[in-house]
Design an enzyme around this catalytic site. Structure first.
Site: not given
Length: 125
Positions: A37, A63-65
């Site tokens: 990530r 950026i998504s969890q």
């Protein structure tokens, strides 16, 4: 940036945390454990890349969890060789998770700078 022993350890801890939060899809967890990530984030956030939080990227986007990515991906119930159209590439992290699972991903992004950065990142991993 590259993938390091430290990043791999942090990903394993993240996967353990996602399990505790109720993610049971082992293929999703395997993909999250495999995809670095931190490569999809600004290097300034390197120390926070594996916390279960959303972080800003360019163009006012985030950026998504990881938990959100895990839930969304689990709900898709995708199998290898499925095709998925993703609207809003963003950082490319969700794209990478799906691709790691053997999915053929078609993705589109309206912000050119995000598209170019995601393209560079995805082709480098």
């Amino acid at each position: 940036m590259s993938d390091s022993f430290e990043a791999k350890g942090k990903r394993k801890k993240l996967v353990d945390e996602l399990r505790k939060k109720g993610i049971t899809d082992e293929e999703v967890l395997r993909a999250i454990n495999a995809v670095p990530r931190h490569l999809f984030m600004d290097p300034a956030f390197l120390n926070h890349a594996y916390t279960d939080k959303a972080f800003p990227i360019t163009s006012g986007q985030t950026i998504s969890q990881p938990y959100t990515v895990a839930v969304q991906t689990s709900l898709l119930q995708v199998k290898k060789r499925n095709k998925v159209l993703e609207v809003g590439t963003g950082s490319g992290y969700q794209t990478a998770i799906l691709a790691e699972m053997g999915v053929k991903v078609y993705t589109i992004e309206r912000f050119r700078d995000l598209y170019l950065k995601a393209q560079r990142t995805l082709t480098s991993i």
